[in-house]
Design a protein around this motif. Structure first.
Motif, PDB file in Angstrom:
ATOM      1  N   ARG A 125       0.828  -1.213   0.000  1.00  4.79           N
ATOM      2  CA  ARG A 125       0.000   0.000   0.000  1.00  4.79           C
ATOM      3  C   ARG A 125       0.859   1.258   0.000  1.00  4.79           C
ATOM      4  NH1 ARG A 125      -3.003  -3.020   3.575  1.00  4.79           N
ATOM      5  NH2 ARG A 125      -2.119  -1.913   5.344  1.00  4.79           N
ATOM      6  N   GLU A 126       1.966   1.223   0.755  1.00  8.54           N
ATOM      7  CA  GLU A 126       2.842   2.393   0.859  1.00  8.54           C
ATOM      8  C   GLU A 126       3.465   2.780  -0.479  1.00  8.54           C
ATOM      9  OE1 GLU A 126       5.576   1.362   3.975  1.00  8.54           O
ATOM     10  OE2 GLU A 126       4.139   1.863   5.553  1.00  8.54           O
ATOM     11  N   VAL A 127       3.668   1.794  -1.373  1.00 12.28           N
ATOM     12  CA  VAL A 127       4.235   2.111  -2.688  1.00 12.28           C
ATOM     13  C   VAL A 127       3.166   2.201  -3.773  1.00 12.28           C
ATOM     14  CG1 VAL A 127       6.508   1.179  -2.136  1.00 12.28           C
ATOM     15  CG2 VAL A 127       4.811  -0.294  -3.246  1.00 12.28           C
ATOM     16  N   GLY A 128       1.902   2.203  -3.344  1.00 13.11           N
ATOM     17  CA  GLY A 128       0.818   2.412  -4.289  1.00 13.11           C
ATOM     18  C   GLY A 128       0.262   1.167  -4.951  1.00 13.11           C
ATOM     19  N   LEU A 129       0.563  -0.005  -4.414  1.00 13.98           N
ATOM     20  CA  LEU A 129       0.023  -1.242  -4.967  1.00 13.98           C
ATOM     21  C   LEU A 129      -1.198  -1.666  -4.175  1.00 13.98           C
ATOM     22  CD1 LEU A 129       3.298  -3.304  -5.529  1.00 13.98           C
ATOM     23  CD2 LEU A 129       1.930  -2.119  -7.248  1.00 13.98           C
ATOM     24  N   GLY A 130      -2.337  -1.706  -4.826  1.00 13.24           N
ATOM     25  CA  GLY A 130      -3.563  -2.140  -4.173  1.00 13.24           C
ATOM     26  C   GLY A 130      -3.798  -3.617  -4.409  1.00 13.24           C
TER      27      GLY A 130
END
Length: 138
Positions: A37-42
């Motif tokens: 989530r922190e790197v934008g992967l959902g």
């Protein structure tokens, strides 16, 4: 990138048992859901890894580097000839200590083999061993 690499390998090495193999990296075994989530992967790691493996296969990769946790789904989706290399492998007696290192998705060698892994990466239990050198040959 994967497609270009596959083409380059094919241009210099004929198909055969001793040609170089192209592996794509999916999601690092050090990443848990929070890190994703922190790197934008959902989504779940399983869904993301499976999609990346399918894209890698379509692009011409021979296989992927992926956690044991996703290996079974990759094998089912990508077939028997698609290589799966699984890092984060720990002997059973070292599994509890794995919680203290940076690997979020680990498994034992037996779990990796049962999940369909072709190659196991057993790094930390060796490099962190009190005597990581192999015994001398007789």
């Amino acid at each position: 990138m994967v497609h270009a690499a596959a083409q380059a390998i094919g241009a210099v090495q004929p198909m055969g048992a001793d040609r170089s193999r192209l592996l794509a990296v999916t999601i690092l075994t050090s990443m848990d859901q929070k890190a994703m989530r922190e790197v934008g992967l959902g989504g779940t790691s399983q869904a993301r890894v499976l999609k990346l493996a399918q894209l890698a296969k379509k692009a011409g990769a021979d296989g992927v580097v992926a956690s044991v946790k996703e290996a079974r789904a990759i094998r089912k989706a990508c077939g028997r000839d698609f290589l799966i290399v699984t890092p984060g492998v720990r002997p059973k007696e070292k599994a509890a200590a794995a919680k203290d290192d940076d690997q979020a998705r680990t498994a034992t060698p037996a779990e990796a083999i049962r999940a369909g892994a072709d190659f196991l990466v057993v790094g930390r239990p060796i490099t962190a061993a009190s005597d990581p050198a192999p015994p001398p040959k007789p």
